[in-house]
Design a protein around this motif. Structure first.
Motif, PDB file in Angstrom:
ATOM      1  N   ALA A  89     -67.776 -29.924  20.765  1.00  0.00           N
ATOM      2  CA  ALA A  89     -67.938 -28.158  20.952  1.00  0.00           C
ATOM      3  C   ALA A  89     -66.463 -27.196  21.121  1.00  0.00           C
ATOM      4  O   ALA A  89     -66.042 -26.493  20.849  1.00  0.00           O
ATOM      5  N   LYS A  90     -65.321 -28.098  21.979  1.00  0.00           N
ATOM      6  CA  LYS A  90     -64.328 -27.810  22.573  1.00  0.00           C
ATOM      7  C   LYS A  90     -63.082 -27.618  21.457  1.00  0.00           C
ATOM      8  O   LYS A  90     -62.513 -27.807  21.311  1.00  0.00           O
ATOM      9  N   LYS A  91     -63.606 -28.952  20.444  1.00  0.00           N
ATOM     10  CA  LYS A  91     -62.439 -29.167  19.269  1.00  0.00           C
ATOM     11  C   LYS A  91     -61.589 -30.131  20.134  1.00  0.00           C
ATOM     12  O   LYS A  91     -60.226 -29.893  20.232  1.00  0.00           O
ATOM     13  N   GLU A  92     -62.396 -30.420  21.194  1.00  0.00           N
ATOM     14  CA  GLU A  92     -60.841 -31.931  21.712  1.00  0.00           C
ATOM     15  C   GLU A  92     -60.960 -33.333  21.468  1.00  0.00           C
ATOM     16  O   GLU A  92     -60.206 -33.735  22.302  1.00  0.00           O
ATOM     17  N   THR A  93     -61.668 -33.396  20.152  1.00  0.00           N
ATOM     18  CA  THR A  93     -61.695 -34.499  19.938  1.00  0.00           C
ATOM     19  C   THR A  93     -59.799 -35.337  18.885  1.00  0.00           C
ATOM     20  O   THR A  93     -60.075 -34.518  18.899  1.00  0.00           O
ATOM     21  N   VAL A 110     -42.594 -35.833  21.248  1.00  0.00           N
ATOM     22  CA  VAL A 110     -42.456 -34.776  20.834  1.00  0.00           C
ATOM     23  C   VAL A 110     -44.532 -35.103  19.938  1.00  0.00           C
ATOM     24  O   VAL A 110     -45.553 -33.995  19.991  1.00  0.00           O
ATOM     25  N   ILE A 111     -44.344 -36.125  19.002  1.00  0.00           N
ATOM     26  CA  ILE A 111     -45.974 -36.098  18.837  1.00  0.00           C
ATOM     27  C   ILE A 111     -46.729 -37.302  20.115  1.00  0.00           C
ATOM     28  O   ILE A 111     -47.930 -36.557  19.646  1.00  0.00           O
ATOM     29  N   ALA A 112     -46.475 -37.512  20.548  1.00  0.00           N
ATOM     30  CA  ALA A 112     -48.106 -38.332  21.917  1.00  0.00           C
ATOM     31  C   ALA A 112     -48.038 -37.383  22.664  1.00  0.00           C
ATOM     32  O   ALA A 112     -49.508 -36.673  22.456  1.00  0.00           O
ATOM     33  N   PRO A 113     -47.552 -36.026  23.231  1.00  0.00           N
ATOM     34  CA  PRO A 113     -48.291 -34.656  23.679  1.00  0.00           C
ATOM     35  C   PRO A 113     -49.445 -33.760  23.496  1.00  0.00           C
ATOM     36  O   PRO A 113     -50.245 -33.641  23.674  1.00  0.00           O
ATOM     37  N   GLN A 114     -48.830 -34.302  21.296  1.00  0.00           N
ATOM     38  CA  GLN A 114     -49.969 -33.166  20.459  1.00  0.00           C
ATOM     39  C   GLN A 114     -51.794 -34.374  20.437  1.00  0.00           C
ATOM     40  O   GLN A 114     -52.006 -33.238  20.799  1.00  0.00           O
ATOM     41  N   LEU A 115     -50.983 -35.334  21.218  1.00  0.00           N
ATOM     42  CA  LEU A 115     -52.715 -36.353  21.140  1.00  0.00           C
ATOM     43  C   LEU A 115     -53.225 -36.515  22.061  1.00  0.00           C
ATOM     44  O   LEU A 115     -54.090 -36.817  22.567  1.00  0.00           O
ATOM     45  N   GLN A 116     -52.443 -36.101  23.387  1.00  0.00           N
ATOM     46  CA  GLN A 116     -53.025 -36.709  25.263  1.00  0.00           C
ATOM     47  C   GLN A 116     -53.879 -35.855  25.255  1.00  0.00           C
ATOM     48  O   GLN A 116     -54.568 -34.927  24.714  1.00  0.00           O
ATOM     49  N   ASP A 117     -54.813 -37.215  25.983  1.00  0.00           N
ATOM     50  CA  ASP A 117     -56.049 -36.259  26.687  1.00  0.00           C
ATOM     51  C   ASP A 117     -57.238 -36.176  25.460  1.00  0.00           C
ATOM     52  O   ASP A 117     -58.238 -35.432  25.727  1.00  0.00           O
ATOM     53  N   CYS A 118     -56.951 -36.264  23.980  1.00  0.00           N
ATOM     54  CA  CYS A 118     -58.395 -36.703  23.283  1.00  0.00           C
ATOM     55  C   CYS A 118     -59.149 -37.411  23.336  1.00  0.00           C
ATOM     56  O   CYS A 118     -59.492 -38.599  23.864  1.00  0.00           O
ATOM     57  N   VAL A 119     -59.977 -37.416  23.082  1.00  0.00           N
ATOM     58  CA  VAL A 119     -61.568 -37.922  23.282  1.00  0.00           C
ATOM     59  C   VAL A 119     -62.591 -38.271  21.916  1.00  0.00           C
ATOM     60  O   VAL A 119     -62.535 -37.725  21.121  1.00  0.00           O
ATOM     61  N   ASP A 120     -62.410 -40.065  21.561  1.00  0.00           N
ATOM     62  CA  ASP A 120     -62.247 -40.085  20.686  1.00  0.00           C
ATOM     63  C   ASP A 120     -64.048 -40.448  20.410  1.00  0.00           C
ATOM     64  O   ASP A 120     -64.874 -41.372  21.493  1.00  0.00           O
ATOM     65  N   VAL A 121     -64.164 -39.704  19.724  1.00  0.00           N
ATOM     66  CA  VAL A 121     -66.463 -39.492  19.575  1.00  0.00           C
ATOM     67  C   VAL A 121     -66.562 -41.029  18.456  1.00  0.00           C
ATOM     68  O   VAL A 121     -67.855 -41.029  18.938  1.00  0.00           O
ATOM     69  N   ASP A 122     -65.912 -41.040  17.538  1.00  0.00           N
ATOM     70  CA  ASP A 122     -65.697 -42.442  16.910  1.00  0.00           C
ATOM     71  C   ASP A 122     -65.718 -43.361  16.866  1.00  0.00           C
ATOM     72  O   ASP A 122     -66.288 -44.460  16.796  1.00  0.00           O
ATOM     73  N   GLU A 123     -65.076 -43.638  17.735  1.00  0.00           N
ATOM     74  CA  GLU A 123     -64.264 -45.502  18.477  1.00  0.00           C
ATOM     75  C   GLU A 123     -64.866 -45.539  19.535  1.00  0.00           C
ATOM     76  O   GLU A 123     -66.011 -45.570  20.207  1.00  0.00           O
ATOM     77  N   GLY A 124     -64.234 -46.140  20.398  1.00  0.00           N
ATOM     78  CA  GLY A 124     -64.604 -46.233  21.697  1.00  0.00           C
ATOM     79  C   GLY A 124     -63.804 -46.518  23.462  1.00  0.00           C
ATOM     80  O   GLY A 124     -62.405 -45.723  22.281  1.00  0.00           O
ATOM     81  N   TYR A 125     -63.779 -46.978  23.647  1.00  0.00           N
ATOM     82  CA  TYR A 125     -62.646 -47.258  24.835  1.00  0.00           C
ATOM     83  C   TYR A 125     -62.945 -48.427  25.736  1.00  0.00           C
ATOM     84  O   TYR A 125     -63.830 -48.675  26.121  1.00  0.00           O
ATOM     85  N   TYR A 126     -61.612 -49.231  26.104  1.00  0.00           N
ATOM     86  CA  TYR A 126     -61.370 -50.217  26.724  1.00  0.00           C
ATOM     87  C   TYR A 126     -61.139 -49.539  28.753  1.00  0.00           C
ATOM     88  O   TYR A 126     -60.298 -49.015  28.588  1.00  0.00           O
TER      89      TYR A 126
END
Length: 733
Positions: free
Chosen positions: A89-93, A152-168
């Motif tokens: 909903a918050k587009k944080e994926t 530069v790149i990593a901060p833009q992806l930081q704390d995203c939520v993976d709704v397609d794959e998973g987590y270890y």
């Protein structure tokens, strides 16, 4: 990894929960396939034993996908909760973040859109591979490329939520040498929990201590030493523990070797037609044993010296399908069975939908089942269609389909899916999803777009019965334990009565006294009257009864040959004291409340029967009334479940177990391979207080930054080693 304890728990009254346990040969290995319709909570605890393992520390790694996660690191504030619905909903994926990364490159090109073959995880692989190539090509200058990625790149992806794959999830406890300089009372929470755990060790060990010569006593001594070893080791080393809680419907698998203990409560059914092994059931005084010999297909009684005293059954089908029901509690042996030969074809035989309803598709099998249901339950069965017969109104819902490759195939009604637990785990989804079993036993997960093979059918587990494949004759053995209408709620009962009857003893051909049981409906019209009438038909099919059971007494009617003459007897066994009263019967008289019995020794015995508030009770003489827990005769049995208030007409003979088995049964395997089952409560149900800081809440993540970095480095190295080893030793297809 050395010792790993797994504990799973559901709500106390979980009607949609179950487990299929494959114990392998002589209980030396096991695979547990479990399912729960409601909240399921599990704990995993690792304990290192050897010095080599202790020096390496402990690690638990779990993986989950399409799952909300809740977590909190020891000593940190806030939580690391992951809510998939909220992130979408918050587009944080991760997909949203990937499209916005590199100054909107992903969104502009559509490289990471839903229709794109590229996944957000591709970025991680590309960045990692590119970083390594930079170091190979530019040596130390590669650090500038690495800095670009990290800042530069990593901060833009930081704390995203993976709704397609998973987590270890990694939980790590370093070795004592690595953390001794930063030990704190909070980090060493294991030591705080030890005093709590030791308080319950007496309960744990005491359950198995009976007489000094028993198997359980020997197992208790060994268990005692293992528990003490656990305490000694845990006081020097943190235990790694993970907690997983799953709301809604869930299923899973746990496999291991050297099964140590297994507790269950409820009803079991055989997973396959058993023809190997022996089960020994000991009497309370240790003087007699019931031998369930699956090799010979016989059940017999022996004395302490092994001498056969009597044969209970030589029916190999009844022996092979023996099951334990702690609700009664008793060992159950089916009385009537229906055997159906499988057609020599591959036509569709059974079909299960996502609701757990099973239909029969072959007309000849339908005809056999219709006749068999009447024979087994006493209740008429009809098929609405000549080529489709729904078994659910009779057998209840399917709890599990068992095949040789997938020991637990279950329906998930809420998600419109069918899940086959096994190797590999397979799922079929959609309104049209089915599990299909053909006449050649080939089983598939099917929908209009897919057809996945999931092995050869071995059994189908229902709420009220089981269908087993009999390999030596290529037949299906169908055991309807109780018809769905052969169960009655206490709310439908206004009263009940006992009436005298006669039963013939097949061993002596003597007619012997017995009693019939009849239920009176709470409403003489409508559905209630229909259900009570059907239940009485089922009672007539399994009666009359010669044995009545209450929690403290057993009443037995029988006939004995004395000087060539059949003599009726009345016996009363006091379960608490072991006292036995036995005398020939002079007369039996019907009373408004039950039966009056006069014995030849001049004594009068009154059995008054009632069902106030829908609970069957027996009053013997002037003693307080007691619940009639079960009754049985040559044709079957009746039993009442006080926890649910359900009356059951059972197509089975009962071998009564100790009342303590109502609290559950704990099976343990000793060092010599001897398997012992004892009654008792679940020893893992330990309440440690209102807070979660108890035995199953042992935070083990270090607090100091050097230790955290060490953990991260160790986990990275371990993962690299595992991946490298897998690549090196896995043969090519």
């Amino acid at each position: 990894m050395e010792n790993l304890a797994f504990y799973g728990t559901t709500e106390n009254d979980c009607s949609g929960c179950g487990i299929n346990l494959d114990t392998g040969h002589n209980f030396q290995s096991f695979s547990a396939f479990f399912y729960a319709s409601d909240r399921f909570k599990s704990y995993m605890v690792e304990d290192a034993v050897s010095e080599a393992a202790k020096k390496k520390g402990n690690t638990l790694i779990t993986y989950s996908h399409h799952t909300n996660l809740q977590g909190k690191e020891s000593g940190s504030s806030g939580t690391g909760d992951i809510d998939l619905k909220e992130a979408i909903a918050k587009k944080e994926t991760c997909q949203d973040k990937a499209q916005d990364a590199l100054f909107g490159f992903g969104r502009a090109t559509g490289a990471f859109s839903k229709d794109s073959p590229f996944k957000p995880s591709t970025i991680g692989g590309v960045l990692a591979g590119g970083e390594n190539l930079l170091y190979v090509a530019a040596f130390w200058a590669g650090i500038f490329g690495s800095a670009l990625q990290q800042f530069v790149i990593a901060p833009q992806l930081q704390d995203c939520v993976d709704v397609d794959e998973g987590y270890y999830t990694h939980i790590f406890a370093p070795s004592p040498e690595e953390k001794k300089s930063t030990e704190s009372s909070e980090v060493l929470s294991t030591e705080k929990a030890l005093s709590t755990a030791e308080q319950f060790s007496g309960q744990l060990i005491g359950m198995f201590k009976s007489d000094t010569n028993s198997y359980t006593s020997k197992a208790a001594k060994e268990l005692d030493s293992q528990v003490q070893s656990f305490f000694d080791g845990a006081s020097q080393q943190d235990i790694v523990q993970a907690t997983v809680e799953i709301p809604g419907f869930s299923s899973g698998k746990l496999s291991g070797e050297q099964l140590f203990s297994f507790w269950y409560k409820g009803e079991t059914s055989p997973l396959e037609y058993k023809t190997e092994g022996v089960k020994v059931i000991g009497s309370q005084d240790g003087n007699k044993f019931v031998i369930v010999d699956f090799n010979k297909g016989m059940v017999y009684v022996v004395d302490a010296n092994g001498k056969i005293l009597s044969t209970l059954t030589d029916n190999n089908i009844a022996t092979a399908s023996a099951s334990t029901n702690t609700k009664i509690p008793a060992e159950e042996f089916g009385k009537r069975f229906t055997v159906v030969g499988l057609p020599d074809s591959s036509e569709l035989l059974f079909e299960m939908n996502t609701e757990g309803d099973l239909t029969v598709k072959i007309p000849s099998v339908i005809d056999c089942l219709v006749a068999g249901i009447k024979y087994q339950s006493g209740i008429e069965a009809k098929s609405e269609s000549p080529d489709s017969f729904n078994l659910t109104p009779i057998f209840g819902k399917v709890e599990s389909i068992v095949t040789d490759s997938h020991p637990s195939i279950i329906a998930w009604p809420d998600d419109r899916r069918i899940v086959a637990e096994g190797t590999p785990r397979l799922i079929i989804e959609g309104e049209g999803a089915k599990a299909r079993i053909h006449a050649d036993r080939n089983t598939y997960l099917w929908n209009p777009d897919e057809n996945m093979f999931v092995g050869l059918m071995k059994s189908i587990q229902f709420k009220n019965g089981v269908i087993l494949y009999k390999p030596d004759t290529h037949e299906l053995v169908i055991w309807l334990k109780r018809h769905e209408l052969g169960q009655l709620s206490s709310e439908d009962v206004a009263g009940a009565r006992l009436t005298p009857a006669t039963s013939v003893n097949p061993d002596t051909n003597c007619p012997e006294p017995a009693v019939n049981l009849e239920v009176l409906p709470s409403d003489l019209t409508g559905t209630t009257a229909f259900k009570v009438n059907a239940f009485n038909e089922a009672l007539q099919n399994v009666g009359p009864f010669t044995i009545l059971e209450t929690p403290t007494r057993r009443f037995i009617f029988y006939a004995a040959l004395e000087n060539g003459e059949c003599k009726d007897h009345f016996r009363v066994i006091n379960k608490e004291t072991g006292e036995i009263y036995d005398s020939p019967i002079e007369s039996m008289t019907v009373t408004p409340n039950g039966i009056d019995i006069k014995t030849e020794d001049g004594k009068d015995h009154t059995l008054a029967f009632d069902a106030k508030n829908g609970v069957p009770t027996v009053t013997y003489n002037n003693y307080p009334p007691e619940t009639l827990t079960s009754a049985q005769g040559k044709n079957g049995s009746f039993w009442y479940d006080p926890e649910t208030g359900i009356w059951n007409a059972e197509n089975a003979q009962l071998l009564p177990l100790l009342e303590a088995f109502k609290n559950g049964a704990l099976t343990q395997v000793g060092a010599n391979g001897q398997v012992v089952t004892s009654p008792g409560n679940n020893i893992m149900n330990i309440s440690t207080g209102a807070s979660d800081a108890g035995l199953f809440n042992l935070p083990s993540w270090p607090e100091g930054m050097p230790e955290i970095l060490l953990c991260i480095f160790s986990m990275t190295a371990a993962m690299y080693f595992l991946v490298y080893r897998k690549k090196k030793f896995t043969p090519a297809c």
